[in-house]
Design an enzyme around this catalytic site. Structure first.
Site, PDB file in Angstrom:
ATOM      1  N   GLN A  18     -19.868 146.729 -31.904  1.00  0.00           N
ATOM      2  CA  GLN A  18     -20.052 147.438 -30.829  1.00  0.00           C
ATOM      3  C   GLN A  18     -19.059 147.361 -29.877  1.00  0.00           C
ATOM      4  O   GLN A  18     -18.577 146.253 -29.417  1.00  0.00           O
ATOM      5  CB  GLN A  18     -21.375 146.915 -30.037  1.00  0.00           C
ATOM      6  CG  GLN A  18     -21.874 147.576 -28.759  1.00  0.00           C
ATOM      7  CD  GLN A  18     -23.081 146.930 -28.305  1.00  0.00           C
ATOM      8  OE1 GLN A  18     -23.078 145.942 -27.887  1.00  0.00           O
ATOM      9  NE2 GLN A  18     -24.144 147.706 -28.250  1.00  0.00           N
ATOM     10  N   TYR A  71     -24.055 149.482 -18.565  1.00  0.00           N
ATOM     11  CA  TYR A  71     -22.836 149.067 -18.856  1.00  0.00           C
ATOM     12  C   TYR A  71     -21.953 150.438 -18.040  1.00  0.00           C
ATOM     13  O   TYR A  71     -22.372 151.221 -17.960  1.00  0.00           O
ATOM     14  CB  TYR A  71     -22.595 149.027 -20.314  1.00  0.00           C
ATOM     15  CG  TYR A  71     -22.860 147.621 -20.524  1.00  0.00           C
ATOM     16  CD1 TYR A  71     -24.009 146.896 -20.317  1.00  0.00           C
ATOM     17  CD2 TYR A  71     -22.020 146.671 -21.504  1.00  0.00           C
ATOM     18  CE1 TYR A  71     -24.261 145.620 -20.647  1.00  0.00           C
ATOM     19  CE2 TYR A  71     -22.290 145.368 -22.024  1.00  0.00           C
ATOM     20  CZ  TYR A  71     -23.544 145.078 -21.539  1.00  0.00           C
ATOM     21  OH  TYR A  71     -23.938 143.584 -21.747  1.00  0.00           O
ATOM     22  N   ALA A  91     -33.202 143.621 -33.721  1.00  0.00           N
ATOM     23  CA  ALA A  91     -32.686 142.718 -33.107  1.00  0.00           C
ATOM     24  C   ALA A  91     -33.306 141.493 -33.304  1.00  0.00           C
ATOM     25  O   ALA A  91     -33.001 140.526 -34.121  1.00  0.00           O
ATOM     26  CB  ALA A  91     -32.353 143.130 -31.783  1.00  0.00           C
ATOM     27  N   ARG A  92     -34.164 141.141 -32.347  1.00  0.00           N
ATOM     28  CA  ARG A  92     -34.956 139.714 -32.624  1.00  0.00           C
ATOM     29  C   ARG A  92     -35.738 139.638 -33.647  1.00  0.00           C
ATOM     30  O   ARG A  92     -35.664 138.225 -34.136  1.00  0.00           O
ATOM     31  CB  ARG A  92     -36.066 139.952 -31.200  1.00  0.00           C
ATOM     32  CG  ARG A  92     -35.512 139.928 -30.140  1.00  0.00           C
ATOM     33  CD  ARG A  92     -36.431 140.407 -28.953  1.00  0.00           C
ATOM     34  NE  ARG A  92     -36.671 141.653 -28.946  1.00  0.00           N
ATOM     35  CZ  ARG A  92     -37.862 142.307 -28.245  1.00  0.00           C
ATOM     36  NH1 ARG A  92     -38.381 141.765 -27.173  1.00  0.00           N
ATOM     37  NH2 ARG A  92     -38.066 143.635 -28.243  1.00  0.00           N
TER      38      ARG A  92
HETATM   39  C1  LIG Z   1     -30.126 137.737 -27.861  1.00  0.00           C
HETATM   40  C2  LIG Z   1     -30.060 139.301 -27.647  1.00  0.00           C
HETATM   41  C3  LIG Z   1     -28.529 139.580 -27.353  1.00  0.00           C
HETATM   42  C4  LIG Z   1     -28.638 141.172 -27.284  1.00  0.00           C
HETATM   43  N1  LIG Z   1     -27.192 141.512 -26.975  1.00  0.00           N
HETATM   44  C5  LIG Z   1     -26.919 142.724 -27.028  1.00  0.00           C
HETATM   45  C6  LIG Z   1     -25.720 143.472 -27.082  1.00  0.00           C
HETATM   46  O1  LIG Z   1     -24.667 142.683 -26.874  1.00  0.00           O
HETATM   47  N2  LIG Z   1     -25.514 144.560 -26.694  1.00  0.00           N
HETATM   48  C7  LIG Z   1     -26.519 145.633 -26.974  1.00  0.00           C
HETATM   49  O2  LIG Z   1     -26.453 146.640 -26.849  1.00  0.00           O
HETATM   50  N3  LIG Z   1     -27.813 145.172 -26.982  1.00  0.00           N
HETATM   51  C8  LIG Z   1     -27.999 143.739 -26.749  1.00  0.00           C
HETATM   52  N4  LIG Z   1     -29.277 143.421 -27.139  1.00  0.00           N
HETATM   53  C9  LIG Z   1     -30.304 144.422 -27.386  1.00  0.00           C
HETATM   54  C10 LIG Z   1     -30.759 144.613 -28.439  1.00  0.00           C
HETATM   55  O3  LIG Z   1     -29.949 145.314 -29.399  1.00  0.00           O
HETATM   56  C11 LIG Z   1     -31.734 145.740 -28.718  1.00  0.00           C
HETATM   57  O4  LIG Z   1     -31.685 146.903 -27.997  1.00  0.00           O
HETATM   58  C12 LIG Z   1     -33.225 145.178 -28.257  1.00  0.00           C
HETATM   59  O5  LIG Z   1     -33.416 143.690 -28.448  1.00  0.00           O
HETATM   60  C13 LIG Z   1     -34.375 145.751 -28.800  1.00  0.00           C
HETATM   61  O6  LIG Z   1     -34.563 145.733 -30.279  1.00  0.00           O
HETATM   62  P1  LIG Z   1     -35.522 144.697 -30.797  1.00  0.00           P
HETATM   63  O7  LIG Z   1     -36.873 145.060 -30.518  1.00  0.00           O
HETATM   64  O8  LIG Z   1     -35.533 145.000 -32.381  1.00  0.00           O
HETATM   65  O9  LIG Z   1     -35.220 143.341 -30.424  1.00  0.00           O
HETATM   66  C14 LIG Z   1     -29.329 141.890 -27.290  1.00  0.00           C
HETATM   67  C15 LIG Z   1     -30.988 141.553 -27.727  1.00  0.00           C
HETATM   68  C16 LIG Z   1     -31.174 140.114 -27.760  1.00  0.00           C
HETATM   69  C17 LIG Z   1     -32.460 139.625 -28.151  1.00  0.00           C
END
Ligand SMILES: Cc1cc2nc3c(=O)[nH]c(=O)nc-3n(C[C@H](O)[C@H](O)[C@H](O)COP(=O)(O)O)c2cc1C
Length: 386
Positions: free
Chosen positions: A98, A168, A343-344
């Site tokens: 990214q 951002y 992500a999570r």
């Molecule tokens: C611990 C953590 C760190 C994250 N860091 C970023 C990041 O660096 N850049 C970004 O675009 N999204 C970041 N996100 C957001 C995730 O990419 C994603 O958009 C969001 O968690 C929803 O997806 P999920 O429901 O599968 O968790 C982060 C999410 C979590 C939980």
């Protein structure tokens, strides 16, 4: 073959299945340097069965880091990232990075550089005001995206993901609330989108068809007066028309003004306040509930919005947000999404894709408690399993 576990082309890249590990800032680059911990983090996800993992967050310039412990992509870091891409490829997955510029979300105090914004406003994280980004700044940042993308291709990445979300820098320019400029980069949507479109074009010109170019685009800032779905569909259509991106990953929310809309689920106010240095931590303790406004979690909580994009675009789309089960993945692909991102659910169980492949009825253990989110200030992980 099960569509979820069938390969897909992403521009010039081939991804072995449809599951992408979404960006989760790893907090594994103290001082901006690649460590073994970063390599192991992505090796685990690749071995766990994802089609592609996403290294995050990699700034294109020093002031674009979220703070001093984030990477910015220069030749030394690119050499370190080669160890990440090698490890990911060894395990059969593809690697994306990214690329972004934190803009007004950057912690200016930690970076010891002013944060850039479309205008001058206060950032509570760095306790400083942003600096108005001049056209010269924007020209420099746009060129830096091209240089960073080229370094990413040289470091062995299969794809780059341009961060056009969460307020951002580029997303802040898209926002009619944050961008009140009266120059070529402000005012009507085609001006507010200029930076996004120029960055995508510059990156495409830099990498040609060596690697895939994707963007993570806000469908909706979820902020009153901010960037919303009507405008976002138009920006997506312009990106499609320009032919500069191979896919869009669709997101929502604002790290600056409405962070919980990115995630939905519980707001860990106490843990956030504890993770922040004073005085931002004190502020969070007092006003945390207002800033970290909670939204109930729903499986595939961004699907309704994403359907608008699917209906109006032919560009490959990646569904993100609360994807935790095989049946949701099946639905997403049946509705025409090309990939899904998680992500999570992968932070708690990096091997979930492999387990879902063996048994599609497996349920994710993620309870969207969001205790993983404040761990980005120390070592990103799921504290429930640690
Ligand atoms: C611990 C953590 C760190 C994250 N860091 C970023 C990041 O660096 N850049 C970004 O675009 N999204 C970041 N996100 C957001 C995730 O990419 C994603 O958009 C969001 O968690 C929803 O997806 P999920 O429901 O599968 O968790 C982060 C999410 C979590 C939980």
């Amino acid at each position: 073959m099960d569509p979820v576990f069938s390969p897909v082309r992403l521009g010039p890249a081939t991804v072995r299945n449809r599951i992408v590990k979404a960006a989760t800032f790893e907090a594994a680059t103290p001082g901006g340097v690649v460590t073994d911990r970063l390599v192991e983090f992505h090796r685990r996800h690749a071995e766990g069965g994802v089609g592609m993992t996403t290294v995050a967050f990699c700034a294109v310039s020093p002031e674009g880091r979220t703070d001093r412990d984030a990477m910015w992509l220069h030749p030394e870091v690119a050499a370190g990232l080669r160890t990440v891409t090698d490890a990911v490829h060894e395990a059969g997955a593809a690697a994306s990075v990214q690329l972004g510029h934190a803009g007004p979300v950057a912690n200016a105090r930690s970076n010891q550089l002013p944060a850039l914004g479309p205008g001058r406003f206060f950032n509570p994280l760095g306790m400083r005001r942003t600096r108005f980004a001049t056209e010269a700044d924007l020209t420099r940042v746009t060129a830096a995206y091209g240089t960073a993308a080229l370094l990413a291709a040289d470091a062995g990445f299969d794809a780059v993901e341009l961060h056009f979300g969460h307020n951002y820098l580029i997303s802040a320019f898209l926002s009619p609330l944050l961008n009140r400029r009266d120059d070529r980069y402000g005012g009507p949507l085609h001006n507010r989108a200029r930076l996004a479109l120029e960055v995508a074009r510059t990156v495409r010109e830099a990498v040609g068809d060596r690697i895939a170019v994707t963007a993570k685009l806000n469908m909706d800032d979820r902020v009153r007066g901010g960037f919303g779905i009507e405008e976002s569909v138009q920006v997506a259509a312009w990106l499609q028309e320009a032919g500069t991106v191979d896919a869009l990953k669709l997101t929502a929310g604002s790290s600056l003004l409405n962070p919980m809309a990115i995630f939905t689920g519980d707001a860990p106010v106490r843990e956030f306040a504890a993770a922040f240095p004073k005085p931002a931590g004190w502020g969070l303790r007092v006003s945390g509930r207002a800033f970290l406004r909670e939204y109930p979690f729903r499986e595939a909580y961004l699907l309704d919005r994403a359907r608008r994009f699917r209906a109006e675009l032919s560009l490959p789309l990646i569904l993100l947000g609360g994807v935790t089960s095989k049946s949701t993945m099946d639905t997403a692909l049946a509705e025409g999404f090309d990939l899904v991102a998680m992500a999570r659910a992968l932070l708690i169980e990096p091997d979930l894709p492999a387990r879902l492949r063996a048994d599609p009825t497996v349920q994710s253990r993620c309870t969207h408690c969001n205790l993983c989110v404040p761990t980005i200030y120390t070592r990103t992980h799921c504290p429930v399993t640690a």
